[in-house]
Design an enzyme around this catalytic site. Structure first.
Site, PDB file in Angstrom:
ATOM      1  N   CYS A  19     -15.637  -0.936  -2.396  1.00 51.82           N
ATOM      2  CA  CYS A  19     -14.547  -0.864  -3.031  1.00 51.82           C
ATOM      3  C   CYS A  19     -14.608  -0.569  -4.512  1.00 51.82           C
ATOM      4  CB  CYS A  19     -13.549  -1.882  -2.758  1.00 51.82           C
ATOM      5  SG  CYS A  19     -12.119  -1.933  -3.745  1.00 51.82           S
ATOM      6  N   CYS A  42     -12.975  -3.598  -6.796  1.00 57.96           N
ATOM      7  CA  CYS A  42     -13.537  -5.034  -6.686  1.00 57.96           C
ATOM      8  C   CYS A  42     -14.197  -5.343  -8.097  1.00 57.96           C
ATOM      9  CB  CYS A  42     -14.215  -5.339  -5.478  1.00 57.96           C
ATOM     10  SG  CYS A  42     -13.302  -5.393  -4.157  1.00 57.96           S
ATOM     11  N   HIS A  47      -9.778  -8.643  -2.879  1.00 59.54           N
ATOM     12  CA  HIS A  47      -9.991  -7.170  -2.157  1.00 59.54           C
ATOM     13  C   HIS A  47      -8.761  -7.457  -1.207  1.00 59.54           C
ATOM     14  CE1 HIS A  47     -11.153  -3.411  -0.596  1.00 59.54           C
ATOM     15  NE2 HIS A  47     -11.016  -4.008   0.743  1.00 59.54           N
ATOM     16  N   ASN A  65       1.852   2.823  -4.391  1.00 54.61           N
ATOM     17  CA  ASN A  65       1.974   3.086  -3.067  1.00 54.61           C
ATOM     18  C   ASN A  65       1.426   2.174  -2.207  1.00 54.61           C
ATOM     19  OD1 ASN A  65       3.104   5.514  -4.163  1.00 54.61           O
ATOM     20  ND2 ASN A  65       0.856   6.467  -4.263  1.00 54.61           N
ATOM     21  N   HIS A  69      -7.672  -2.003  -1.968  1.00 50.90           N
ATOM     22  CA  HIS A  69      -7.473  -3.048  -2.852  1.00 50.90           C
ATOM     23  C   HIS A  69      -6.022  -3.146  -3.474  1.00 50.90           C
ATOM     24  CE1 HIS A  69      -9.918  -5.891  -5.641  1.00 50.90           C
ATOM     25  NE2 HIS A  69      -8.907  -5.773  -6.282  1.00 50.90           N
ATOM     26  N   HIS A  90      -3.454  -2.582  -5.609  1.00 50.71           N
ATOM     27  CA  HIS A  90      -3.201  -1.858  -6.913  1.00 50.71           C
ATOM     28  C   HIS A  90      -2.229  -0.779  -7.019  1.00 50.71           C
ATOM     29  CE1 HIS A  90      -5.070   1.396  -4.512  1.00 50.71           C
ATOM     30  NE2 HIS A  90      -4.733   1.950  -5.462  1.00 50.71           N
ATOM     31  N   GLN A  97      -0.339   2.109  -9.994  1.00 50.21           N
ATOM     32  CA  GLN A  97      -0.685   3.179 -11.077  1.00 50.21           C
ATOM     33  C   GLN A  97       0.535   3.380 -11.977  1.00 50.21           C
ATOM     34  OE1 GLN A  97      -2.434   6.971  -9.411  1.00 50.21           O
ATOM     35  NE2 GLN A  97      -1.968   6.033  -7.362  1.00 50.21           N
TER      36      GLN A  97
END
Length: 348
Positions: A70, A73, A130, A169, A180, A182, A184
């Site tokens: 990933c 991470c 994660h 998303n 993971h 997250h 944007q």
């Protein structure tokens, strides 16, 4: 509460920002090599009267790697990712595969108007863990994230961008390529049509304030002194949820400590209800709707969650009518959706 910021310039020139309640410590480790890519651009759609973005380099972005590979991470032995530090609270960095760029030229395209895709794309990593999610984060971390959203909106607006939208998303069902937790942030050199229409509507009337005051009380999941969450009476998706501060502010950067704290708790509550509704993680799109340039005096910020599951084994697809005409058909009326979400325990 203090917001600490640690700035780091990555080996390929991209900016990495580490935000936290405690000052970040530790030296950077190995960095990823630079990525190749063709600058993105825009083409004008004459029937929709809006821009369409083209970013071929995004075809090469990382797709559903194993946890050991990933890129979001923290740095660990034998692996190199986007964040060359062993720990962090919230990390923000320029996207390796951006759909918009601060520099670039407008290509000449026969028969269509084109422009440089001026903007900036950032990745926001919510946690070093994660296997977590925005719904499992403690309220204090969600509070920090909301403050980070505000800080980035303010910084990007000061860089001259016309509109800034943080979003998440969530779920492979809607195309997520990294598990993971997250989100944007996109900063646009123009005001996208949907954001412009919302800003114009709010300039004409206090739409959000009226909704908060006039909506059926049964639609609310949280009805606090400083913030609310509810299924909007005009929801376009089954189990759609909106959150807003009661006081009109144009973006999260203008929330006071109490407003941000209540909004953070309400957001965690709403996400847990959505995850528990069908006993599985809910795929969704979450957007932070903040004022574009010129609309700070009338815009009322919201956080909007659009789920993509209408039942346990049924996804909400945007099919022919929605995509061909723009008219949404909603399978679960807002009143029923609110009742079902209210019946779910949103406690931590």
């Amino acid at each position: 509460m203090v917001l600490h910021l640690h700035r780091h310039r990555k080996a390929d020139g991209r900016e990495l920002l580490l935000y936290g309640r405690a000052a970040h410590e530790g030296a950077a480790g190995a960095e990823l090599p630079p990525a190749d890519g063709v600058p993105p651009h825009l083409r004008w759609h004459p029937l929709r009267q809006e821009w369409v973005g083209y970013a071929g380099a995004r075809q090469a972005r990382t797709f559903l790697p194993e946890e050991s590979d990933c890129p979001l991470c923290p740095a660990r032995d034998g692996a190199t990712g986007e964040i060359p530090f062993t720990d962090f609270e919230v990390a923000v960095f320029e996207n390796r595969f951006p759909a918009f760029a601060e520099a670039g030229d407008a290509p000449g395209i026969a028969g269509v108007r084109s422009a440089a895709a001026r903007g900036r794309c950032e990745v926001v990593v919510f946690s070093a863990d994660h296997r977590g999610s925005l719904a499992t984060l403690p309220d204090e971390r969600i509070d920090l994230l909301i403050e980070v959203w505000g800080a980035r909106i303010m910084a990007l607006r000061e860089m001259g961008f016309a509109a800034v939208m943080p979003f998440e998303n969530r779920g492979e069902e809607i195309g997520v390529t990294l598990h993971h937790p997250h989100g944007q942030i996109y900063a646009f050199g123009f005001v996208p049509g949907q954001i412009a229409r919302a800003a114009e509507a709010q300039a004409a009337a206090p739409v959000i304030a009226r909704m908060i005051e006039e909506a059926d009380p049964a639609l609310f999941l949280h009805r606090g002194a400083r913030a609310v969450s509810l299924v909007p009476p005009f929801a376009m998706y089954p189990f759609e949820v909106w959150l807003a501060p009661r006081r009109r502010v144009p973006g999260p950067q203008h929330l006071d400590v109490e407003e941000r704290g209540e909004l953070a708790a309400a957001l965690g509550d709403a996400l847990r209800r959505l995850d528990r509704l069908f006993g599985m993680p809910m795929p969704y799109i979450l957007t932070v709707q903040a004022a574009p340039a010129g609309h700070d005096a009338s815009f009322h910020m919201t956080i909007e969650i659009k789920p993509f599951r209408r039942d346990r084994a049924k996804l909400k697809y945007l099919a022919g009518v929605e995509q061909g005409s723009g008219v949404f058909l909603v399978d679960v009326p807002p009143e029923e959706a609110a009742a079902r979400l209210r019946a779910v325990d949103g406690a931590r």
